[in-house]
Scaffold this motif. Sequence first.
Motif, mmCIF file in Angstrom:
data_model
loop_
_atom_site.group_PDB
_atom_site.id
_atom_site.type_symbol
_atom_site.label_atom_id
_atom_site.label_comp_id
_atom_site.label_asym_id
_atom_site.label_seq_id
_atom_site.Cartn_x
_atom_site.Cartn_y
_atom_site.Cartn_z
ATOM 1 N N LYS A 149 0.842 -1.211 0.000
ATOM 2 C CA LYS A 149 0.000 0.000 0.000
ATOM 3 C C LYS A 149 0.871 1.253 0.000
ATOM 4 O O LYS A 149 0.633 2.193 -0.774
ATOM 5 C CB LYS A 149 -0.913 -0.014 1.215
ATOM 6 N N LYS A 150 1.865 1.296 0.872
ATOM 7 C CA LYS A 150 2.741 2.466 0.951
ATOM 8 C C LYS A 150 3.508 2.656 -0.353
ATOM 9 O O LYS A 150 3.690 3.786 -0.819
ATOM 10 C CB LYS A 150 3.722 2.304 2.111
ATOM 11 N N ARG A 151 3.935 1.585 -0.935
ATOM 12 C CA ARG A 151 4.652 1.693 -2.204
ATOM 13 C C ARG A 151 3.733 2.187 -3.313
ATOM 14 O O ARG A 151 4.141 2.956 -4.178
ATOM 15 C CB ARG A 151 5.257 0.337 -2.575
ATOM 16 N N SER A 152 2.502 1.718 -3.308
ATOM 17 C CA SER A 152 1.547 2.155 -4.322
ATOM 18 C C SER A 152 1.299 3.659 -4.211
ATOM 19 O O SER A 152 1.200 4.363 -5.221
ATOM 20 C CB SER A 152 0.231 1.389 -4.163
ATOM 21 N N GLU A 153 1.193 4.157 -2.991
ATOM 22 C CA GLU A 153 1.006 5.590 -2.774
ATOM 23 C C GLU A 153 2.212 6.374 -3.281
ATOM 24 O O GLU A 153 2.069 7.450 -3.881
ATOM 25 C CB GLU A 153 0.777 5.868 -1.289
#
Length: 251
Positions: A149-153
């Motif tokens: 999730k953090k990487r996608s953001e």
Amino acid sequence: MKFSKVGRKNFVIFSLVMMLGLIGYINYNLNKQSLLQTSSELEQYRMTMLEESGVLTDLLDDEDAVMTEELNPEEMDTEKKDAEEGTEDLSEDLAEEQFDNSLIVDSRDYNEVVGLVQETNAQITENITNKEAMKSSIYFIESKLERDKKRSEMVSQLNDIINNQLTNEEIRNQALTVKMDMISSTEKEVLIENMITAKGFNDTIVYLSDNTINVVVNSDELTEEDVAKIVDVIRRETDISMDGITIMNKK
């Protein structure tokens, strides 16, 4: 049967009357068709003469003038003015929007991209190494989901920088480099996780960032042999030194 002289005379007269009537009827129809044709030709001739003389053109111009006069000149001027003002307002809005975007992009620098990466790395690392989080029975699932999730953001923010036409080339190239490095790190993480699991661990999570790597395995304890196995995998797949390797176990 014989006719008398009077009868023959009457018959001849009757025949002549019938013939004259028929001839009159035929002549009437012929004259009627001729009259219609002549009338049509006459009308066409009149229209041609009107066009050549300019009268027809003047009549048409007069009709257009009358229709135009029926419209309120003040209303026409107002509508035209409103349309022009609307166009000017739209142009001003677009110019202001481009100016604002320009200011936002111009305020960006190399440190902004670096700061984005560092912030994301810190958040993911803190989540993975959190002792309280490790107490969860689904720690590995939750941690991997949060990492992704953090990487996608971060990818979304990098794409905003890359795709913005006002971004200067230096910042765009830096954002592209960071994005490609992240993709490469993600692929290596999956590979290392599979290799470590193949060494006899039930589950594991790996996070690569810059020149560091964090590894958490599902094991009650870690022996020196276990650590050696994990380090061997890491050194074969990355160039990270021992100082950048952190290995933990989830009890």
